[in-house]
Design an enzyme around this catalytic site. Sequence first.
Site, PDB file in Angstrom:
ATOM      1  N   LYS A 250      27.451  41.053  57.806  1.00  0.00           N
ATOM      2  CA  LYS A 250      26.848  40.699  56.521  1.00  0.00           C
ATOM      3  C   LYS A 250      26.017  39.422  56.628  1.00  0.00           C
ATOM      4  O   LYS A 250      26.279  38.573  57.483  1.00  0.00           O
ATOM      5  CB  LYS A 250      27.962  40.440  55.492  1.00  0.00           C
ATOM      6  CG  LYS A 250      28.561  41.667  54.893  1.00  0.00           C
ATOM      7  CD  LYS A 250      29.544  41.300  53.772  1.00  0.00           C
ATOM      8  CE  LYS A 250      30.243  42.528  53.252  1.00  0.00           C
ATOM      9  NZ  LYS A 250      29.344  43.518  52.645  1.00  0.00           N
ATOM     10  N   ASP A 320      29.860  48.181  57.919  1.00  0.00           N
ATOM     11  CA  ASP A 320      30.078  47.493  56.641  1.00  0.00           C
ATOM     12  C   ASP A 320      30.450  48.492  55.533  1.00  0.00           C
ATOM     13  O   ASP A 320      30.867  48.095  54.451  1.00  0.00           O
ATOM     14  CB  ASP A 320      28.820  46.704  56.250  1.00  0.00           C
ATOM     15  CG  ASP A 320      29.106  45.620  55.225  1.00  0.00           C
ATOM     16  OD1 ASP A 320      30.301  45.362  54.953  1.00  0.00           O
ATOM     17  OD2 ASP A 320      28.139  45.044  54.694  1.00  0.00           O
ATOM     18  N   ARG A 324      35.125  52.891  52.352  1.00  0.00           N
ATOM     19  CA  ARG A 324      35.253  54.347  52.230  1.00  0.00           C
ATOM     20  C   ARG A 324      36.046  54.936  53.390  1.00  0.00           C
ATOM     21  O   ARG A 324      36.677  55.980  53.251  1.00  0.00           O
ATOM     22  CB  ARG A 324      33.862  54.980  52.059  1.00  0.00           C
ATOM     23  CG  ARG A 324      32.897  54.727  53.161  1.00  0.00           C
ATOM     24  CD  ARG A 324      31.439  54.984  52.738  1.00  0.00           C
ATOM     25  NE  ARG A 324      30.842  53.858  52.016  1.00  0.00           N
ATOM     26  CZ  ARG A 324      29.571  53.810  51.618  1.00  0.00           C
ATOM     27  NH1 ARG A 324      28.749  54.817  51.843  1.00  0.00           N
ATOM     28  NH2 ARG A 324      29.111  52.765  50.958  1.00  0.00           N
TER      29      ARG A 324
HETATM   30  N1  BES Z   1      32.905  45.202  50.125  1.00  0.00           N
HETATM   31  C1  BES Z   1      31.577  45.677  50.145  1.00  0.00           C
HETATM   32  C2  BES Z   1      31.018  45.969  48.745  1.00  0.00           C
HETATM   33  C3  BES Z   1      30.842  44.796  47.815  1.00  0.00           C
HETATM   34  C4  BES Z   1      29.592  44.244  47.632  1.00  0.00           C
HETATM   35  C5  BES Z   1      31.894  44.316  47.070  1.00  0.00           C
HETATM   36  C6  BES Z   1      29.422  43.204  46.752  1.00  0.00           C
HETATM   37  C7  BES Z   1      31.728  43.262  46.195  1.00  0.00           C
HETATM   38  C8  BES Z   1      30.482  42.716  46.020  1.00  0.00           C
HETATM   39  C9  BES Z   1      31.500  46.952  50.974  1.00  0.00           C
HETATM   40  O1  BES Z   1      32.407  47.079  51.994  1.00  0.00           O
HETATM   41  C10 BES Z   1      30.150  46.985  51.578  1.00  0.00           C
HETATM   42  O2  BES Z   1      29.913  46.162  52.401  1.00  0.00           O
HETATM   43  N2  BES Z   1      29.298  47.909  51.193  1.00  0.00           N
HETATM   44  C11 BES Z   1      28.002  48.010  51.685  1.00  0.00           C
HETATM   45  C12 BES Z   1      27.753  49.462  52.050  1.00  0.00           C
HETATM   46  C13 BES Z   1      26.448  49.705  52.756  1.00  0.00           C
HETATM   47  C14 BES Z   1      26.546  49.188  54.165  1.00  0.00           C
HETATM   48  C15 BES Z   1      26.157  51.168  52.775  1.00  0.00           C
HETATM   49  C16 BES Z   1      27.037  47.562  50.589  1.00  0.00           C
HETATM   50  O3  BES Z   1      27.263  47.925  49.439  1.00  0.00           O
HETATM   51  O4  BES Z   1      26.116  46.810  50.909  1.00  0.00           O
HETATM   52 ZN    ZN Z   2      34.128  46.012  51.811  1.00  0.00          ZN
HETATM   53 MG    MG Z   3      31.703  46.293  53.796  1.00  0.00          MG
END
Ligand code: BES
Ligand code: ZN
Ligand code: MG
Length: 471
Positions: A250, A320, A324
Site C-alpha cells: 500500500k 492487497d 476476500r
Molecule cells: N483493507 C482494505 C480495504 C480498505 C480500504 C479498508 C480503505 C478501509 C479503508 C482491503 O484489504 C484492500 O486493500 N482492498 C483493496 C483491493 C484492491 C487491491 C482490489 C482496495 O480497496 O484498494
Molecule cells: Zn484489508
Molecule cells: Mg488489502
Amino acid sequence: MKLINKKNKNYTQVFHLFTEEEWTKTSKNFNKNISTFFTGKKHEVFVNAHEEGITYFVGIGKSTLQNFEIQQVAVKFSQTQKGKVQPVPTLVIADCLNERQFEEFAKGLLIGTYNYPFEKTHAFWNAKFELHFENLSQKKLDTIGKKAEALSNGQTACQEWLNKPANLKKPDTFSLYLKNLAKKYDLKYTSFNRKKCEELGLGAYLSVNQGSAYDAAFTIIEYKTNVKNAVTFGLVGKCVLFDTGGISLKNPDNMHYMKSDMGGATAVLGTLIYAAEMQLPVNIVAILPITDNAISENAFLPSDVITAYNGKTIEVLNTDAEGRMILADGLSYMAKNFKTDFLIDLATLTGSSVRMFGDTCGALFSNNEELKNLLIKTGDKTNQRLWNLPLWDVWKDDIQSDVADIKNISMKPIGDCIIAAKFLEQFIENHPKWAHLDIAGVTFGNVGYAKEKAATGFGVQLLADLIENYH
Ligand code: BES
Ligand code: ZN
Ligand code: MG
C-alpha cells in the site's frame, strides 16, 4: 450506573431534558436568563449551578426526532460533561421521553464515556451513580439498565480493539483476549493454528497468513442458548490486524489506518458480548480468521494459484485483496460445518465502498429479500445504515481466470466492492440467506472522542438489534 424509580425531595444534580417545543412552552417557569443561552435545540447543554446543586439543561431538538437521536444527544452530553458529572443520585426530568427513548438516553450516557485507552472511571460507570426517573416502573428500568450496560460493554470492547495500535494487537494478544472472553461468558472457543489449517485445507486463509511472523488463528466462537428451536446466526468477521497490502504494498500516506482492518471482527466481538450478557434466545457461531497481511520472504505473491477450503482455485493478482481470501474460507468453513439460518459477513473490504458511500453507510449485498430488508430496516433504526448493491452475474465476468476457477481482482477500475461481493458469493456454498456488509467507510472515522479518525463501533448496535428483535 443504577436506574431507580423514585423522586426524592433534594438532589444536588439534575438532568433536565427538553425538546424545543417543550422549552417554548415551559421556559417561563425558569430563570429568564436561561433562555438567552438555551433553546432546547439538539445537543445544546446549559449548566446551571445554583445553591442547592447543579442542573444540566439538555436540548434534544424537535419533538419529531428519531429514537437514535436521543442516543446521539446522550453520547455528546457524556463526552463533553463526563468530567464534571458527579457519581451521586441524579434526578432525570424528561417528560418528553418514552420508554424506548429513555433506553437510548441511558445507552448514550455509557457509550459516550468511551475514549482510548478506555478506563471505566467516569461517574456513569460508578455504582454510586443513580439515575432517578419517575416515569418508568422499576422493572422497566432494570431491563433498560441491563441492556445499556451490555451494549456499552460490547461497543466499547469493539472500539478498544480497533483503536489499539498495531504493535499492541498481534495475533497472539488478540487470541488470548478472545480465549479469556470465551471463558468469562461461557462460550465455546476453538482456534486452528497453521498446522491444523493446513490439514483442514484452509488454503485461501493460509495464503494470507503464510507471510505472517505469527501463527495462524482461524478462530471459532460459539454462543449457545438453552432455548429450544432457536435460530442460529453465522457471523464471519474480517480480522486482518494490520493490512500492509503485502507484496502489492500500500501507499504509506494512509497506511496507519489499516490497524482498523479488523473492523468486521470487532463488530462481531461486540455483538457476542451483548448476546452473552443479555442471554439472548439465539445461537451465534462466529468465525474470525485472524492474521495480519505482512511482507516477508514467505508472503504470497501475485500470480500464485491457491486452493480454497471448498476446493475452488483462486489466482491471486493482488495481495492487497486479502480480505476476500480469508473471508472465502471463513464463509465456506461456516457453510460446510455449521447449520445456520442466516449467514452474515462483515468486512472492511474495499476502498471502492469508501469512495462510493464515504462514512454515510455500509454497502450491503444479499441473496435473500427477508434478510436484506431486515438489515436495511435495522440500519435505519440504529443509524448504522446500509445500502443495497447488486449481485448480478455480469459482475462475475471480470473475475474469470485462465489458470484458476476465479481471480481475486478484476483488472478494471470499476465497482470493486461489487466484484469482491461476487467473489465471496462463490464461497457461501449456496447458503440461501447470506448477506455481506462492506463496512470499510463506516468503521473508522470522525468521532466525538478523538482528534484523529477512530473506531465508530459500527455494526455492534446493528447486529445486536437485529438478533435481539428477530422472531
Ligand atoms: N483493507 C482494505 C480495504 C480498505 C480500504 C479498508 C480503505 C478501509 C479503508 C482491503 O484489504 C484492500 O486493500 N482492498 C483493496 C483491493 C484492491 C487491491 C482490489 C482496495 O480497496 O484498494
Ligand atoms: Zn484489508
Ligand atoms: Mg488489502
